[in-house]
Design a protein around this motif. Structure first.
Motif, PDB file in Angstrom:
ATOM      1  N   GLY A 126      33.587   1.740  -8.058  1.00 38.59           N
ATOM      2  CA  GLY A 126      34.359   1.779  -6.828  1.00 38.59           C
ATOM      3  C   GLY A 126      35.637   0.968  -6.855  1.00 38.59           C
ATOM      4  N   SER A 127      35.997   0.411  -8.001  1.00 39.36           N
ATOM      5  CA  SER A 127      37.138  -0.497  -8.055  1.00 39.36           C
ATOM      6  C   SER A 127      38.477   0.233  -8.025  1.00 39.36           C
ATOM      7  N   ASN A 128      38.483   1.487  -8.451  1.00 39.49           N
ATOM      8  CA  ASN A 128      39.724   2.261  -8.456  1.00 39.49           C
ATOM      9  C   ASN A 128      39.505   3.611  -7.779  1.00 39.49           C
ATOM     10  N   ARG A 129      40.501   4.031  -7.018  1.00 39.42           N
ATOM     11  CA  ARG A 129      40.448   5.291  -6.284  1.00 39.42           C
ATOM     12  C   ARG A 129      41.750   6.040  -6.490  1.00 39.42           C
ATOM     13  N   TYR A 130      41.660   7.334  -6.591  1.00 38.78           N
ATOM     14  CA  TYR A 130      42.819   8.177  -6.852  1.00 38.78           C
ATOM     15  C   TYR A 130      42.796   9.323  -5.845  1.00 38.78           C
ATOM     16  N   TYR A 131      43.990   9.703  -5.394  1.00 35.94           N
ATOM     17  CA  TYR A 131      44.089  10.739  -4.367  1.00 35.94           C
ATOM     18  C   TYR A 131      45.135  11.781  -4.723  1.00 35.94           C
ATOM     19  N   GLY A 132      44.869  13.010  -4.292  1.00 31.39           N
ATOM     20  CA  GLY A 132      45.885  14.033  -4.388  1.00 31.39           C
ATOM     21  C   GLY A 132      47.021  13.737  -3.412  1.00 31.39           C
ATOM     22  N   ASP A 133      48.200  14.185  -3.748  1.00 31.25           N
ATOM     23  CA  ASP A 133      49.369  13.879  -2.915  1.00 31.25           C
ATOM     24  C   ASP A 133      49.206  14.363  -1.481  1.00 31.25           C
ATOM     25  N   SER A 134      48.547  15.487  -1.308  1.00 33.09           N
ATOM     26  CA  SER A 134      48.452  16.082   0.021  1.00 33.09           C
ATOM     27  C   SER A 134      47.507  15.335   0.959  1.00 33.09           C
ATOM     28  N   VAL A 135      46.689  14.430   0.417  1.00 37.83           N
ATOM     29  CA  VAL A 135      45.714  13.738   1.270  1.00 37.83           C
ATOM     30  C   VAL A 135      45.931  12.229   1.308  1.00 37.83           C
ATOM     31  N   LYS A 136      46.865  11.720   0.530  1.00 37.59           N
ATOM     32  CA  LYS A 136      47.112  10.277   0.504  1.00 37.59           C
ATOM     33  C   LYS A 136      47.431   9.757   1.890  1.00 37.59           C
ATOM     34  N   GLY A 137      46.790   8.655   2.238  1.00 34.82           N
ATOM     35  CA  GLY A 137      47.032   8.041   3.538  1.00 34.82           C
ATOM     36  C   GLY A 137      46.187   8.616   4.651  1.00 34.82           C
ATOM     37  N   ARG A 138      45.484   9.715   4.392  1.00 39.97           N
ATOM     38  CA  ARG A 138      44.642  10.347   5.417  1.00 39.97           C
ATOM     39  C   ARG A 138      43.172  10.353   5.036  1.00 39.97           C
ATOM     40  N   PHE A 139      42.878  10.463   3.751  1.00 46.01           N
ATOM     41  CA  PHE A 139      41.504  10.543   3.276  1.00 46.01           C
ATOM     42  C   PHE A 139      41.143   9.257   2.538  1.00 46.01           C
ATOM     43  N   ARG A 165      31.780   5.055  -2.219  1.00 41.05           N
ATOM     44  CA  ARG A 165      30.483   5.358  -2.818  1.00 41.05           C
ATOM     45  C   ARG A 165      29.528   4.210  -2.547  1.00 41.05           C
ATOM     46  N   ASP A 166      28.245   4.526  -2.580  1.00 39.66           N
ATOM     47  CA  ASP A 166      27.192   3.522  -2.459  1.00 39.66           C
ATOM     48  C   ASP A 166      26.225   3.763  -3.607  1.00 39.66           C
ATOM     49  N   ASN A 167      26.358   2.982  -4.662  1.00 41.72           N
ATOM     50  CA  ASN A 167      25.534   3.199  -5.857  1.00 41.72           C
ATOM     51  C   ASN A 167      24.061   2.904  -5.603  1.00 41.72           C
ATOM     52  N   SER A 168      23.766   2.079  -4.628  1.00 40.00           N
ATOM     53  CA  SER A 168      22.365   1.778  -4.317  1.00 40.00           C
ATOM     54  C   SER A 168      21.657   2.976  -3.687  1.00 40.00           C
ATOM     55  N   LYS A 169      22.452   3.918  -3.130  1.00 39.13           N
ATOM     56  CA  LYS A 169      21.881   5.091  -2.477  1.00 39.13           C
ATOM     57  C   LYS A 169      22.229   6.400  -3.186  1.00 39.13           C
ATOM     58  N   ASN A 170      22.904   6.290  -4.331  1.00 38.27           N
ATOM     59  CA  ASN A 170      23.320   7.490  -5.081  1.00 38.27           C
ATOM     60  C   ASN A 170      24.143   8.444  -4.218  1.00 38.27           C
ATOM     61  N   THR A 171      25.034   7.886  -3.430  1.00 37.82           N
ATOM     62  CA  THR A 171      25.838   8.725  -2.548  1.00 37.82           C
ATOM     63  C   THR A 171      27.325   8.421  -2.669  1.00 37.82           C
ATOM     64  N   MET A 172      28.107   9.394  -2.292  1.00 36.17           N
ATOM     65  CA  MET A 172      29.559   9.278  -2.244  1.00 36.17           C
ATOM     66  C   MET A 172      30.019   9.893  -0.933  1.00 36.17           C
ATOM     67  N   SER A 173      31.106   9.384  -0.393  1.00 37.03           N
ATOM     68  CA  SER A 173      31.602   9.891   0.889  1.00 37.03           C
ATOM     69  C   SER A 173      33.098  10.159   0.829  1.00 37.03           C
ATOM     70  N   LEU A 174      33.542  10.965   1.771  1.00 35.76           N
ATOM     71  CA  LEU A 174      34.971  11.228   1.928  1.00 35.76           C
ATOM     72  C   LEU A 174      35.272  11.205   3.418  1.00 35.76           C
ATOM     73  N   GLN A 175      35.957  10.158   3.856  1.00 37.02           N
ATOM     74  CA  GLN A 175      36.394  10.060   5.239  1.00 37.02           C
ATOM     75  C   GLN A 175      37.732  10.764   5.358  1.00 37.02           C
ATOM     76  N   MET A 176      37.794  11.757   6.233  1.00 36.64           N
ATOM     77  CA  MET A 176      39.005  12.565   6.380  1.00 36.64           C
ATOM     78  C   MET A 176      39.546  12.394   7.795  1.00 36.64           C
ATOM     79  N   ASP A 177      40.716  11.820   7.899  1.00 31.88           N
ATOM     80  CA  ASP A 177      41.357  11.579   9.190  1.00 31.88           C
ATOM     81  C   ASP A 177      42.629  12.400   9.315  1.00 31.88           C
ATOM     82  N   ASN A 178      43.061  12.588  10.547  1.00 28.84           N
ATOM     83  CA  ASN A 178      44.280  13.358  10.821  1.00 28.84           C
ATOM     84  C   ASN A 178      44.252  14.696  10.076  1.00 28.84           C
TER      85      ASN A 178
END
Length: 125
Positions: A55-68, A72-85
């Motif tokens: 989780g130390s580095n994150r990369y985004y597509g240009d079209s979603v930068k600043g909005r998404f 991740r939570d490795n203890s729960k084997n899950t990943m999330s994507l918060q999408m705003d605007n």
């Protein structure tokens, strides 16, 4: 057998928010980089966001930068994507994916060896 299951999609008005989740059965999930892609009808699958194994580095597509925001939570084997605007152009089927250990970059679909079935996000204007 590796399974990735996305959830959280739905219909939202422009300017609204959704939070997608990816639940996995990946053994040693915390060892792998993960990503979200999306595909709109008639278009190629597009890179949305990636997150490194710890989780130390994150990369985004240009079209979603600043909005998404990817997380991740490795203890729960899950990943999330918060999408705003959210905007109508964000309408697509969203997929989570596990990066191959032989991957050379985060952005190409060929760098990922396991995929979920997708969750639909529809944004109305």
């Amino acid at each position: 057998q590796v399974h990735l299951v996305e959830s959280g999609g739905g219909l939202v008005q422009a300017g609204g928010s959704l939070r997608l989740s990816c639940t996995t059965s990946v053994r040693s999930f915390g060892n792998y980089n993960m990503a979200w892609f999306r595909q709109a009808p008639g278009k190629e699958r597009e890179f949305v966001a990636a997150i490194t194994w710890n989780g130390s580095n994150r990369y985004y597509g240009d079209s979603v930068k600043g909005r998404f925001t990817i997380s991740r939570d490795n203890s729960k084997n899950t990943m999330s994507l918060q999408m705003d605007n959210l905007q109508p152009e964000d309408t697509a089927l969203y997929f989570c994916a596990k990066q191959s250990v032989h991957a050379m970059n985060y952005y190409g679909t060929g760098e990922y060896d396991y995929w979920g079935q997708g969750t639909q996000v529809t944004v109305s204007s």
